[in-house]
Every structure is written in C-alpha cells, then in structure tokens.
Design a protein around this motif. Sequence first.
Motif, mmCIF file in Angstrom:
data_model
loop_
_atom_site.group_PDB
_atom_site.id
_atom_site.type_symbol
_atom_site.label_atom_id
_atom_site.label_comp_id
_atom_site.label_asym_id
_atom_site.label_seq_id
_atom_site.Cartn_x
_atom_site.Cartn_y
_atom_site.Cartn_z
ATOM 1 N N MET A 36 0.826 -1.201 0.000
ATOM 2 C CA MET A 36 0.000 0.000 0.000
ATOM 3 C C MET A 36 0.860 1.251 0.000
ATOM 4 O O MET A 36 0.589 2.201 -0.761
ATOM 5 C CB MET A 36 -0.928 0.029 1.228
ATOM 6 C CG MET A 36 -1.759 1.305 1.322
ATOM 7 S SD MET A 36 -2.647 1.484 2.888
ATOM 8 C CE MET A 36 -3.859 0.183 2.710
ATOM 9 N N GLU A 53 -6.624 6.735 3.292
ATOM 10 C CA GLU A 53 -6.564 5.271 3.260
ATOM 11 C C GLU A 53 -5.393 4.755 4.095
ATOM 12 O O GLU A 53 -5.525 3.782 4.855
ATOM 13 C CB GLU A 53 -6.412 4.803 1.812
ATOM 14 C CG GLU A 53 -6.236 3.304 1.657
ATOM 15 C CD GLU A 53 -5.927 2.905 0.214
ATOM 16 O OE1 GLU A 53 -5.754 1.696 -0.034
ATOM 17 O OE2 GLU A 53 -5.862 3.803 -0.665
ATOM 18 N N SER A 56 -5.911 5.438 7.916
ATOM 19 C CA SER A 56 -6.823 4.439 8.467
ATOM 20 C C SER A 56 -6.098 3.122 8.726
ATOM 21 O O SER A 56 -6.319 2.465 9.756
ATOM 22 C CB SER A 56 -7.984 4.221 7.499
ATOM 23 O OG SER A 56 -8.854 3.220 7.971
ATOM 24 N N ALA A 57 -5.211 2.743 7.810
ATOM 25 C CA ALA A 57 -4.454 1.503 7.983
ATOM 26 C C ALA A 57 -3.484 1.606 9.157
ATOM 27 O O ALA A 57 -3.302 0.642 9.912
ATOM 28 C CB ALA A 57 -3.700 1.181 6.693
#
Length: 402
Positions: A36, A53, A56-57
């Motif tokens: 990612m 994104e 959040s991870a």
Amino acid sequence: MTTLLDKKRSVTSNVQSPDKATLDQVLSRIAALAPMVARLAPDIEQGRRLPAELVSALRSARIYGMLVPRRYGGLELDAPSTFRVVSALAKLDGSVGWNAMIGHLGSLMPFLVSRAFCEEIFQDGKDHIFAGSGQPAGKAERVRGGWRVSGSWPFASGCQNAEWIAGTCVMMEGGSPIDSPDGPGPMTRTCLMPAERWEIRDTWYTVGLKGTGSHHVALTDALVPDESFFEFPFGASFASDPIFGKFAEVLVLSHGAVAVGIAEGAITDLVELAREGVTQLFMTTPLVETERFKEGLARLDADLMAARALLEAQIARVWQNPERATAKGLARVAEQLQAVVWITSACVRVAESCFELAGSRAVYESSSLQRRVRDLRVAAQHFAAQPRNYVTAGAAVLARLS
C-alpha cells in the motif's frame, strides 16, 4: 528482500518487550502495509500529506496507541519497541515514519495536561491522532475564564489528519510576558485543543518529507481554558507509567529512529537496483559484481550498524533507568541530543553515498533512493538533529569528566 540490518544483528534484540507478542503483531501489520505504501508513494509526495486510506491503515495497526497505557485503551509498549516500529515505517517511506513518530508520541500529550482531560479523550478506548508545534510562536493573554490565544505555529506534522492540535505560547498578563518560574525568560505553556478550533495554513512546500503535511496551524483570539494547558516537553504527568519520567529523552531520541529507518531503506534501494544487472557506462562488469560496489556497500552497512547501535544503546539506557527525571532545560537531554545529531549525520552520509553508488538511474523522480536523500536532508534540519546541540552536549561532557 531481507533487511541488511535485521533483528539478529540488533544489539538490543535480546531486550524483552513487556509484550513481545503485541510488538510482533504490530511489525507484521507494518510488513503487510508495504504494498500500500509503495502504491501510494506518488500521492504522498504530490498531495503533501498521508492519504486517508493510509492513515486508516496505520490506525488499524495501532501505531497511534503504542505508548498509551492499557488502562486507557493503548498497547503500552516500551519505547525501544516503538522505535523499531517507527524505523520499520520510515524504511517504507520517510514521511510515513516521521508522522508515526509524531503521532505515537503526541498521544501522550493529554497525560501532561490532567487526569480529567485524559479520561475525556480516551474514554472511548480508541486511538486518537495528535499534532502540534513546540515552538513558542503564540501568545496567551490572561483573561476572565482562561487565556486569549493568537499565533501561527510552523511544522505541525500530520495536522490535516489530527483530531487534536497543540501549540506552545508565551504566557502574558497585562500585555507583558509572565516570568518563567524555572529561570530567566518568559513562561511558556502549550495548549491542546480539538482540531476543528484551528486554522491550517497551506505552507508545506519543501524538498523532502513532503508527505508529512507539516503546515502552519493558527489560532486567532481563541479563548482557551486553564485546564487545556500543559508544560512541554518537561512537564510532569499525573500518571506513574515509566514513559512519563523520560518523555523528553524519548522525544529527542525518536528522531534517530526515523533517520535509521530511512537510511536502511536507502541501502535496500541500492542493493535492489544493483541486482537488476545494471552495468554503468564504460564498465564491462555489472555494478553488483564490482569491487567498488562491494567495498562501498560494506562501508555503508557498517555506518548504519553503528548508527543503529548507538540509538539502541541510548534508548535502552534511558528506558532502563529507574529514576524519574524532573530537571528542565536542554542540559537534561544533552546526551540524547548528542546521539541524535551524530546518528542523523551518519544516516545522511549513508543515503548520499548510496545515491552516488547508484549512478544516473537514481536521479529520476521514480527512484525512491533520491527521495530518501531529500527526506533525510530535511529531517536533519530539525532542531533535535542540529550540530549546534554539540555545544550543550560538550558542556555536559566537561561536567561529567571534571
């Protein structure tokens, strides 16, 4: 690819974490984030922030709650363990590692305010994201009901993703600074307020660490109650957990964790490039097979090992010290500043030498190696890594040897 400086070669790998299983779980989650981070690298650079994104991870990986005590919903890892996590993230991307450093230490700020303030924030048992600036760039004038605060604070890394933001103020009364109770100069205190109370000013246009989103944050004539102020970074905490007797020392040394991670990433990039079979102009032997490359790589790996060893020795020494530090001022963290200046300088040299060995293929924007160099150069400009801190450290050395 196997890390050149892996756990087996870590001088403190035998220092047991209070919860090794939890640390291993966090590190496994970071390894899973690598694809990612690689995919989002252009967005991190161009957007000058961490994408939602990815944030959040990181939250799911429990990065922001690593040092928070378990009774407040955190993981309560020790600082040597969290440094391993920060370095691992910095190896993936410098901006990610930097914001992880800021975020996981920022989560401790409420513990410097008050028990009630802390319980209000952590009552939901979740991890929260904090940002702020330690520069005394604001003024807080005493008024009925608290303090009237105005200012514009630079370098508020991660402010766009933060739920709470802090800024340090010169405390004023009747238009004049209040004298510090700890020595010459004005009294400074830091206010911690919900992020929606702050204005974010788009100022972070830099050569490196672009994705940290270290913009200016501002307050204009904001009324801030007494109970939202604390002393940073030397303030006392109501909590008795070990971290709160060594917060300033850990804060300084954390910059070394970022630098080491970025430098390790640079060596990895160099080796991966060489293993692609690159043969440089006017050479008949692939780069990876040349004596120059092998000698250079060994020297760089040794430099990185030295930097990591100093970092690990310093944080282990700080963490294992049973005393709860109460002194205020740079003299208290002189040894940690000395270490971070040297570690960061060594890591800059490692990254720049990797860039040189890599040849012309490293000059393209698509090369992560050139980004490592830029990120480390910006990281080295932080106060904690400035060579002028050797003056403070030198005074401490003289006192110790007297």
